[in-house]
Design an enzyme around this catalytic site. Structure first.
Site, PDB file in Angstrom:
ATOM      1  CE  LYS A 124       5.444  -4.475  -5.039  1.00  0.00           C
ATOM      2  NZ  LYS A 124       6.203  -5.265  -4.033  1.00  0.00           N
ATOM      3  CG  ASP A 231       6.528 -14.492  -1.015  1.00  0.00           C
ATOM      4  OD1 ASP A 231       6.734 -15.719  -1.175  1.00  0.00           O
ATOM      5  OD2 ASP A 231       5.926 -13.799  -1.849  1.00  0.00           O
TER       6      ASP A 231
END
Length: 476
Positions: A124, A231
């Protein structure tokens, strides 16, 4: 920008030293002067060898000139930072090959990589600032005024990677279903590969009520450890299916009835050999055949014997239950889950809540470890947290009214292109090259040079994932 690791095999040890020198010089200079690069790299060939390496690095876009600069110098690009992170992973033998890009968003890129044994992993790469590239100068000025000169997007991307890695380790230690963190360098993280799909791609599930209850329980469990995801939506929840193997009761009974001592086994075997019934003995005639028993056909998993498990990802925006806006983030997480289940599965919970005031009472209950305090104690400072929160807040403000992420456009994908950034900076009034930003590259990794190379994984087999039991929504 897209990561292209082909040029790594052509870089020499001197090139890596020069690239590392540019990174170190970026601590106090936006544009690193060429004499300073020569001083830091200390190559035996002198200035001529340094300039040769600078030319090679600039040719592949790892460093770049800045138009209108008052002196001869170079700045580090996102491509150069990517290469330095990969070089660190190669020396640690955490990454050997780079495969396909399987995900792209406004804040990060997701790629499949592999170690030297061929085990697939996830890389990532955080890229804060992607959606607001056209206003990057204004954002940098705002952050410098507010937080004392630490507004570089590379700096904020590194903070996001450090925070996510710290939270991922803490959550994994507490038994949460999250990817296993393997390594972290600069603005990147290497984690385990989860064979699953995002919840937003799932068209139907066997039991929406059970999945909804499990997700709400996960929110409350995080709150018990002092955390709010911030989130918690269908983009950051992976759905993993695991077949449930039926337990054979006859097999368990036979296992329990087996003798537990070797002496009894010998006694029973000798007794059975002397008193065996001839009618029960197997025929010794080779021509005599018995009817073979057909093997039972394997049954394919059905919704009744498949367990659906949610896996949580993406943690840079996690906040403490003691945060000043904790109630807002908690209520937003709950509302995201409710809204998605109503829209996708036509499921509406008859039970209201959960509510922040009730979740606040459960913090630390039952001996639950406060992970918010544990991560702060691990070295993630309050100043770094404020810088990161300001950047994430700008990212979230640029989203749609429902807070949903959208796929980054091609223009945003190329936000760190050297020519584009030069155009953005061309009209700036002077350089702030001598401004001290001690926090800009805190903990900079100074790599030991290695001769290892990163080979590319063939595209036809690098990231093949099987996920066929659940219905996958087309076009997502």
């Amino acid at each position: 920008m897209k990561l292209d690791s082909k040029a790594m095999r052509h870089l020499t040890a001197e090139d890596w030293r020069v690239l590392t020198a540019v990174e170190i010089g970026s601590k106090n200079h936006e544009v690193v002067p060429t004499p300073l690069i020569e001083s830091i790299s200390k190559l035996r060939g002198g200035a001529g060898r340094v300039r040769h390496s600078i030319s090679a690095l600039a040719k592949v876009g790892l460093i770049a000139r800045l138009r209108g600069a008052r002196y001869d110098g170079y700045r580090l690009t996102y491509g150069g930072l990517d290469y330095l992170a990969l070089h660190t992973y190669a020396s640690q033998k955490a990454v050997y090959s780079v495969g396909n890009q399987i995900g792209v968003g406004k804040e990060s890129d997701i790629l499949v990589v592999a170690d030297d044994n061929g085990a697939q992993r996830i890389l990532k790469i955080h890229r804060l600032g992607r959606i607001s590239f056209r206003t990057v100068k204004a954002n940098r000025d705002y952050l410098r005024k507010k937080h004392g000169g630490s507004g570089s997007w590379m700096y904020l991307s590194r903070l996001a990677a450090e925070k996510e890695y710290a939270f991922m380790r803490a959550l994994k230690e507490e038994g949460f279903l999250v990817p296993e963190p393997i390594a972290q360098s600069r603005h990147t993280i290497v984690m385990s590969l989860i064979d699953a799909f995002p919840l937003r791609q799932i068209a139907s599930v066997p039991d929406p009520a059970a999945l909804y209850a499990e997700l709400i329980a996960l929110i409350l469990r995080l709150a018990q450890h002092g955390l709010i995801h911030g989130d918690f939506n269908e983009f950051n929840i992976l759905i993993k299916e695991e077949p449930i193997e039926p337990v054979d009761a006859d097999t368990d009974t036979k296992t329990q009835e087996q003798p537990s001592t070797k002496g009894k086994e010998v006694e029973q075997s000798s007794s059975s050999s002397s008193t065996t019934n001839p009618s029960t003995q197997k025929p010794k005639n080779p021509d005599t055949t018995t009817t073979p028993t057909d093997p039972e056909p394997e049954t394919e998993p059905t919704p009744n014997n498949v367990k659906i498990t949610p896996v949580l990802i993406d943690f840079p925006q996690m906040v403490s239950m003691d945060h000043s806006n904790a109630e807002f983030y908690f209520d937003r997480d709950v509302a995201c889950v409710k809204r998605f289940f109503e829209r996708r599965f036509q499921f509406t919970s008859t039970q209201p809540g959960p509510f922040f005031r009730d979740a606040k009472k459960t913090v630390g209950r039952g001996g639950a470890r406060r992970l918010d305090a544990a991560v702060e104690a691990s070295g993630f400072s309050k100043k770094a947290l404020k810088d990161l929160e300001a950047a994430i807040r700008e990212q979230q403000d640029a989203r749609g009214p429902d807070g949903e992420q959208e796929r980054a456009s091609d223009d945003d994908d190329d936000y760190s292109d050297p020519d584009d950034e030069e155009d953005e900076e061309d009209g700036s009034s002077g350089q702030e090259d001598d401004e001290e930003t001690d926090e800009t590259h805190r903990g900079t990794d100074i790599d030991r040079q290695s001769e290892g190379e990163l080979a590319e994984v063939k595209k036809d087999g690098s990231s093949a994932l099987e996920f066929h039991k659940l219905a996958i929504k087309n076009g997502t």
